[in-house]
Enzyme design. Structure first.
Site, short mmCIF file in Angstrom:
data_model
loop_
_atom_site.label_atom_id
_atom_site.label_comp_id
_atom_site.label_asym_id
_atom_site.label_seq_id
_atom_site.Cartn_x
_atom_site.Cartn_y
_atom_site.Cartn_z
N ARG A 59 0.85 -1.20 0.00
CA ARG A 59 0.00 0.00 0.00
C ARG A 59 0.89 1.25 0.00
O ARG A 59 2.05 1.20 0.38
CB ARG A 59 -0.94 0.02 1.21
CG ARG A 59 -0.25 0.06 2.57
CD ARG A 59 -0.34 1.44 3.19
NE ARG A 59 0.33 1.58 4.47
CZ ARG A 59 1.60 1.94 4.61
NH1 ARG A 59 2.35 2.14 3.55
NH2 ARG A 59 2.13 2.10 5.82
N LYS A 61 0.85 4.88 1.75
CA LYS A 61 0.19 5.48 2.92
C LYS A 61 -0.75 6.62 2.48
O LYS A 61 -0.38 7.41 1.60
CB LYS A 61 1.29 6.03 3.84
CG LYS A 61 0.95 6.04 5.30
CD LYS A 61 2.19 6.43 6.09
CE LYS A 61 1.94 6.46 7.57
NZ LYS A 61 1.67 5.17 8.18
N LYS A 69 0.94 11.11 11.23
CA LYS A 69 2.26 10.69 11.69
C LYS A 69 3.17 11.90 11.90
O LYS A 69 3.88 11.98 12.89
CB LYS A 69 2.87 9.72 10.67
CG LYS A 69 3.96 8.90 11.27
CD LYS A 69 4.15 7.61 10.52
CE LYS A 69 4.86 6.60 11.36
NZ LYS A 69 4.92 5.29 10.76
N ARG A 72 2.23 13.51 15.00
CA ARG A 72 2.70 12.71 16.14
C ARG A 72 4.18 12.97 16.40
O ARG A 72 4.64 12.99 17.54
CB ARG A 72 2.44 11.22 15.81
CG ARG A 72 2.99 10.22 16.81
CD ARG A 72 2.11 8.98 16.93
NE ARG A 72 2.02 8.17 15.73
CZ ARG A 72 2.88 7.22 15.40
NH1 ARG A 72 3.92 6.96 16.18
NH2 ARG A 72 2.74 6.52 14.29
N LYS A 128 6.49 -5.72 21.14
CA LYS A 128 6.02 -4.52 21.84
C LYS A 128 5.22 -4.95 23.07
O LYS A 128 4.74 -6.09 23.13
CB LYS A 128 5.12 -3.72 20.91
CG LYS A 128 5.88 -2.97 19.85
CD LYS A 128 4.97 -1.94 19.24
CE LYS A 128 5.72 -0.95 18.42
NZ LYS A 128 4.83 0.05 17.83
N GLU A 129 5.01 -4.03 23.99
CA GLU A 129 4.29 -4.37 25.22
C GLU A 129 2.88 -4.87 24.92
O GLU A 129 2.35 -5.74 25.61
CB GLU A 129 4.23 -3.13 26.11
CG GLU A 129 4.41 -3.49 27.57
CD GLU A 129 4.48 -2.24 28.39
OE1 GLU A 129 5.53 -1.56 28.30
OE2 GLU A 129 3.49 -1.96 29.10
N GLU A 155 9.21 0.50 3.23
CA GLU A 155 9.20 -0.32 4.45
C GLU A 155 8.73 -1.73 4.09
O GLU A 155 7.71 -1.90 3.41
CB GLU A 155 8.26 0.26 5.51
CG GLU A 155 8.38 -0.54 6.81
CD GLU A 155 7.27 -0.28 7.81
OE1 GLU A 155 7.57 0.14 8.92
OE2 GLU A 155 6.09 -0.51 7.47
N ALA A 167 -2.22 -8.76 14.35
CA ALA A 167 -1.93 -7.33 14.12
C ALA A 167 -3.10 -6.63 13.44
O ALA A 167 -3.38 -5.46 13.73
CB ALA A 167 -0.66 -7.18 13.28
N HIS A 171 -4.85 -3.52 15.16
CA HIS A 171 -4.84 -2.24 14.44
C HIS A 171 -6.24 -1.63 14.43
O HIS A 171 -6.43 -0.45 14.70
CB HIS A 171 -4.34 -2.51 13.01
CG HIS A 171 -3.93 -1.28 12.28
ND1 HIS A 171 -4.76 -0.66 11.39
CD2 HIS A 171 -2.78 -0.55 12.30
CE1 HIS A 171 -4.13 0.41 10.89
NE2 HIS A 171 -2.93 0.49 11.43
P1 0O2 Z 1 -0.47 2.72 10.05
O1 0O2 Z 1 -1.77 3.30 10.35
O2 0O2 Z 1 -0.51 1.22 9.96
O3 0O2 Z 1 0.19 3.30 8.83
P2 0O2 Z 1 9.61 5.23 13.94
O4 0O2 Z 1 10.33 4.46 12.87
O5 0O2 Z 1 9.94 4.81 15.32
O6 0O2 Z 1 9.69 6.71 13.72
P3 0O2 Z 1 7.19 3.97 13.03
O7 0O2 Z 1 7.12 4.38 11.60
O8 0O2 Z 1 5.90 3.92 13.79
O9 0O2 Z 1 8.08 4.93 13.87
O10 0O2 Z 1 7.94 2.59 13.03
P4 0O2 Z 1 7.43 1.12 13.25
O11 0O2 Z 1 7.38 0.84 14.70
O12 0O2 Z 1 8.35 0.30 12.41
O13 0O2 Z 1 5.94 1.07 12.68
C1 0O2 Z 1 5.66 1.10 11.32
C2 0O2 Z 1 4.31 0.52 11.06
O14 0O2 Z 1 4.25 -0.81 11.64
C3 0O2 Z 1 3.12 1.23 11.69
O15 0O2 Z 1 2.75 2.32 10.90
C4 0O2 Z 1 2.08 0.10 11.73
O16 0O2 Z 1 1.54 -0.14 10.45
C5 0O2 Z 1 2.94 -1.09 12.12
N1 0O2 Z 1 2.95 -1.18 13.58
C6 0O2 Z 1 3.90 -0.74 14.43
N2 0O2 Z 1 3.56 -1.00 15.69
C7 0O2 Z 1 2.36 -1.62 15.66
C8 0O2 Z 1 1.50 -2.16 16.68
O17 0O2 Z 1 1.78 -2.10 17.87
N3 0O2 Z 1 0.36 -2.76 16.23
C9 0O2 Z 1 0.01 -2.86 14.92
N4 0O2 Z 1 -1.12 -3.47 14.59
N5 0O2 Z 1 0.80 -2.34 13.94
C10 0O2 Z 1 1.95 -1.73 14.30
P5 0O2 Z 1 1.86 3.50 11.50
O18 0O2 Z 1 2.11 4.70 10.64
O19 0O2 Z 1 2.15 3.68 12.96
O20 0O2 Z 1 0.40 3.04 11.34
#
Ligand code: 0O2
Length: 214
Positions: A59, A61, A69, A72, A128-129, A155, A167, A171
């Site tokens: 996908r 974004k 983001k 945030r 993760k926690e 990514e 997940a 989500h």
């Molecule tokens: P969305 O809505 O899915 O697009 P950082 O690299 O630390 O600046 P980032 O980009 O959050 O921050 O890195 P990370 O941890 O690699 O997360 C990238 C994506 O992985 C997230 O994008 C989520 O899609 C997924 N992800 C990360 N943590 C979780 C989680 O705890 N649960 C679920 N279900 N998915 C997770 P986004 O943009 O946060 O969200």
């Protein structure tokens, strides 16, 4: 041809055309990496008669999610900040049967000469926690345009079918409760995460036992 630029120092400007230029690059990068992964999978099937990738999702974004983001991160919403700070604009998810496939794939991706691994987050060894498990790689791929080459980030998330199932539900819950789910739901999710880990471990052990008979 002009020298290679990274997306970070490629001047995007701040108008509709710049947005189109950026999304063009991310779409191209996703296509490039997808093709590479499909070829790696086909080669693996050809040599080992085994499919490490069950399925692939990808996908780009949504603008809404990019803006959330950046907010945030406490960054101003600009195209240049999006390119500099949001690493998962182009996202590919590889879903595998077994945890061992995840590390096989990550290693194969790391060995590709035309991809640069920018960073790795191993949420399998360090979940993760919440219980979230997945292997994340940010890679950079050169996009060859008519007059220049731009290194663009993608990514890659690699996880098992069971981790993906968990997940997806987590989500949905996260968004429904805007990150503040009731404790009973968070507890239920942590319990399921434990079952997912046990299931993955047992399926892997079974598969290894089956392979001894082949
Ligand atoms: P969305 O809505 O899915 O697009 P950082 O690299 O630390 O600046 P980032 O980009 O959050 O921050 O890195 P990370 O941890 O690699 O997360 C990238 C994506 O992985 C997230 O994008 C989520 O899609 C997924 N992800 C990360 N943590 C979780 C989680 O705890 N649960 C679920 N279900 N998915 C997770 P986004 O943009 O946060 O969200």
């Amino acid at each position: 041809m002009e020298q290679i630029q990274s997306e970070n120092n490629f001047d995007f400007g701040e108008d509709v055309e710049s947005w189109q230029a950026a999304t063009f690059l991310y779409n191209a990068a996703a296509k490039e990496v997808l093709t590479k992964l499909e070829i790696l999978n086909d080669e693996f099937v050809h040599i080992h008669n085994y499919n490490p990738i069950e399925h692939i999702k990808h996908r780009i974004k949504t603008p809404d999610s990019i803006v959330k983001k950046l907010k945030r991160y406490g960054k101003e919403v600009t195209i240049q900040n999006m390119v500099n700070y949001v690493n998962d604009i182009a996202g590919i998810r590889l879903v595998c049967s077994f945890t061992s496939d995840i590390y096989k794939l990550a290693e194969m991706i790391g060995r590709q000469n035309d991809l640069t691994v920018v960073s790795i987050k191993d949420y399998i060894r360090s979940p993760k926690e919440s219980g979230y498990k997945s292997y994340h790689m940010i890679v950079s791929v050169p996009i060859f345009m008519s007059d220049r080459v731009v290194d663009t980030k993608v990514e890659i998330q690699i996880r098992t079918i069971a981790m993906d199932f968990w997940a997806s539900l987590e989500h949905k819950i996260y968004y429904k409760f805007e990150g503040n789910a009731p404790e009973s739901i968070s507890k239920g999710l942590r319990h399921c995460a434990k079952m997912v880990s046990d299931l993955d471990a047992q399926m892997l052990a079974l598969n290894e036992e089956i392979r001894k008979y082949q």
